[in-house]
Design an enzyme around this catalytic site. Structure first.
Site, mmCIF file in Angstrom:
data_model
loop_
_atom_site.group_PDB
_atom_site.id
_atom_site.type_symbol
_atom_site.label_atom_id
_atom_site.label_comp_id
_atom_site.label_asym_id
_atom_site.label_seq_id
_atom_site.Cartn_x
_atom_site.Cartn_y
_atom_site.Cartn_z
ATOM 1 N N ASP A 73 -8.944 6.068 -59.316
ATOM 2 C CA ASP A 73 -9.540 5.539 -58.086
ATOM 3 C C ASP A 73 -8.922 6.206 -56.864
ATOM 4 O O ASP A 73 -7.812 6.744 -56.908
ATOM 5 C CB ASP A 73 -9.412 4.013 -58.009
ATOM 6 C CG ASP A 73 -7.964 3.539 -58.019
ATOM 7 O OD1 ASP A 73 -7.167 4.072 -58.818
ATOM 8 O OD2 ASP A 73 -7.633 2.634 -57.223
ATOM 9 N N GLU A 135 -5.608 1.398 -59.150
ATOM 10 C CA GLU A 135 -4.207 1.552 -58.747
ATOM 11 C C GLU A 135 -4.057 1.322 -57.252
ATOM 12 O O GLU A 135 -3.067 0.735 -56.802
ATOM 13 C CB GLU A 135 -3.709 2.953 -59.119
ATOM 14 C CG GLU A 135 -2.217 3.184 -58.896
ATOM 15 C CD GLU A 135 -1.850 3.661 -57.494
ATOM 16 O OE1 GLU A 135 -0.646 3.675 -57.170
ATOM 17 O OE2 GLU A 135 -2.763 4.018 -56.710
#
Length: 382
Positions: A73, A135
């Site tokens: 991400d 994350e």
């Protein structure tokens, strides 16, 4: 090899994997790429199936071996002034530009580019690939993957988190605890303020108490970190509806960036005790429904690995650097380390470029990462 890294990085950058979006298209593309090289992958989905972690193993079965770990991400580009397309690769002046190029699709591209070489080389130890989601919003997604690894009878021994450190080995970072405090007061017309309970006023008392608690945190220091103590801050606050109404609600978000050996819950417990003993009795004399509530938002542990360990000496050799450091930003490394997998951080690029408009990674950094992976392959060779 540079052409292979560039081609893979261009593909990874083309996926908008901002944390609010699904990462499945990218994960499926990686799964298919690995399958082309004879590598099977296991996916660990979130509750609604919109995102997934990927875990794959190259080489012989069994325990031990090394994890190469990174998150898929990226942070949003909203409100940033990009002069280049964020979700496409642009090459200019020895750099690759694009959202996530430094944080941390550059590392993922290097790992994937090295897969054919690892597959072609008989390995004496397994090499594991662990690619996560979410994350950037609190190291949330990787937890199911870490739980799987921790419970496995074939648990890896070592982990390299490829966050951007300019290929400088990193042995430590702080942990983080994020909380939301919600204050419920009692509204009334502002002409009769003594009849109300001003939620903003009581929230301000809590914030003032946090300042005192933060000053206490600064007394415990560890010179290996910058700043060398745990920090506490309030990042957002909202409350009230009109100037002539005593506000009924106020909420604020706080975070503690704590040294690895500090338990941030002690600070939150002190704030709760202050709320319960000093504030709530006065608030409830006006209205028994008044309340102060604390809601956890996210948490990840700090990381502190022995820089004199055999693993550290190996990584230093693979990177060509015997100087270890800490970083100010957090990673998923503490979660792997808590699961019993010795973890260090080392990856291409710099966080000075991460999260900014026109994010880039230097091609020279990717070359150094590929050299590290080649050294790792040599160490793992049968």
């Amino acid at each position: 090899m540079n052409d292979r890294v560039r081609e893979i990085l261009a593909r990874l950058l083309s996926f908008d994997t901002t944390s609010r979006e699904s990462n499945l298209a990218l994960i499926h593309a990686i799964r298919d790429y690995l399958a082309e090289h004879g590598v099977d992958s296991e996916l660990f989905h979130n509750d609604d199936g919109s995102k997934a972690n990927l875990y794959a193993t190259l080489g012989p079965p069994g325990g031990g071996g090394v994890i190469l770990s990174g998150h898929t991400d990226v942070v949003p580009v909203d409100g940033q002034q990009w002069s280049l397309p964020p979700f496409a690769l642009t090459q200019r002046d020895g750099r690759y530009y694009g959202r996530g190029s430094a944080d941390m699709k550059g590392f993922l591209a290097c790992v994937l580019a090295a897969v054919p070489d690892f597959v072609a080389q008989p390995l004496r130890l397994p090499l594991h690939l662990a690619f996560s989601y979410d994350e950037e919003v609190g190291c949330l997604g990787v937890r199911s993957l870490v739980a799987h690894i921790q419970a496995s009878s074939n648990k890896p021994a070592l982990c390299i988190i490829g966050e951007p450190t300019r290929m400088q080995p990193v042995f430590g970072h702080k942990g983080k605890l994020a909380m939301r405090c919600q204050v419920q007061g009692h509204p009334c017309h502002s002409a009769y303020t003594p009849q109300g309970v001003n939620a903003i006023a009581y929230a301000s008392k809590l914030i003032g108490k946090l300042q005192d608690l933060g000053d206490c945190l600064s007394q415990h220091r560890d010179s290996r970190f910058d700043p060398p103590y745990s920090t506490l801050q309030v990042g957002t606050i909202s409350g009230g509806s009109a100037l002539n109404i005593v506000p009924e609600h106020c909420s604020f978000d706080l975070e503690i960036r704590h040294l690895p050996d500090h338990a941030p819950e002690t600070t939150i417990d002190a704030l709760r005790r202050y709320a319960e003993s000093e504030l709530l009795p006065a608030m409830r004399r006006i209205d028994s429904a008044c309340d102060i509530r604390f809601q956890p938002l996210s948490r990840y542990p700090g990381l502190l690995t022995d820089p004199q360990s055999e693993f550290a000496r190996l990584l230093a050799g693979w990177c060509g650097s015997d100087s270890f450091d800490t970083v100010a930003f957090g990673t998923e490394g503490g979660l792997f380390d808590e699961a019993g997998v010795a973890t260090l951080v080392c990856g291409p690029g710099s966080m000075d470029q991460g999260h900014k408009a026109d994010e880039f990674v230097e091609i020279e950094q990717l070359d150094r990462c590929m050299a590290m992976l080649a050294s790792l392959k040599g160490w793992m060779a049968a």
